[in-house]
Write an enzyme that holds these catalytic residues in place. Sequence first.
Site, PDB file in Angstrom:
ATOM      1  N   ASP A 168       0.861  -1.182   0.000  1.00  0.00           N
ATOM      2  CA  ASP A 168       0.000   0.000   0.000  1.00  0.00           C
ATOM      3  C   ASP A 168       0.898   1.232   0.000  1.00  0.00           C
ATOM      4  OD1 ASP A 168      -2.310  -1.505   0.085  1.00  0.00           O
ATOM      5  OD2 ASP A 168      -2.447  -1.480   2.264  1.00  0.00           O
ATOM      6  N   ASP A 187      -7.127  -1.516  -4.336  1.00  0.00           N
ATOM      7  CA  ASP A 187      -8.197  -1.191  -3.375  1.00  0.00           C
ATOM      8  C   ASP A 187      -9.180  -0.187  -3.980  1.00  0.00           C
ATOM      9  OD1 ASP A 187      -6.854  -2.793  -1.562  1.00  0.00           O
ATOM     10  OD2 ASP A 187      -5.798  -1.115  -0.632  1.00  0.00           O
TER      11      ASP A 187
END
Length: 222
Positions: A168, A187
């Site tokens: 991330d 995401d």
Amino acid sequence: MSTEPSSSEPGLSEAAARPAEAPEPAGGGAATPAETPLDQVGEPAPLLPKRRVGLVFAVAVVIWVIDLVSKNLVAANLEGKEPVRILGGLIYLQVIRNPGAAFSMATGMTWVLALIAAAVVVAIVWLARRLRSVGWAIGLGLVLAGALGNLTDRIFRAPGPLRGHVIDFISAFAPNGEGFAIFNIADSAICVGGALIVLLSLLGKDYDGTTTRSKKKAGEAA
């Protein structure tokens, strides 16, 4: 002596008894009725929209490649460094290794999340052959891309297959996830695709290209 023709003369009684035959149409074809009762005329079947399988996989491949390239670039250039402020502080780029689900949820359940992602991929691939809606195809393509992007990390990144940590790198509004959970392109694709599918469902648009209104009319006609 009577001059009336005798009924025993050959051919006269048979010719009188036979009804006159309709003349054959030119060309030798069989005669067709001039009119067909309306209740015997079927309505033409409605044309179905074409299948959207290719669109699903095109969207999925493009977004999956973008996700993979972006993760590799930030991992190679930003890991271990201070957050990079861009867009006037709207976004901060920094790398974290996430063992959990989207937005760092369900940490510690990496292998379960990997199996769930694999099941989502299989379900979307199975449904794709029945898709006739452009909107649904784009939405499912985005969800498929997101599931594939994070599943790729879980399979191929450290510490090992089905236990790999997802990269991330997008922190919105503040660094270190202080304004919002740190996330990645995959995401975002899952969220946007899911929101689009929910919107289409609320508007009554189904994955097969039909609408709730058209199905209701078909049921009333039946």
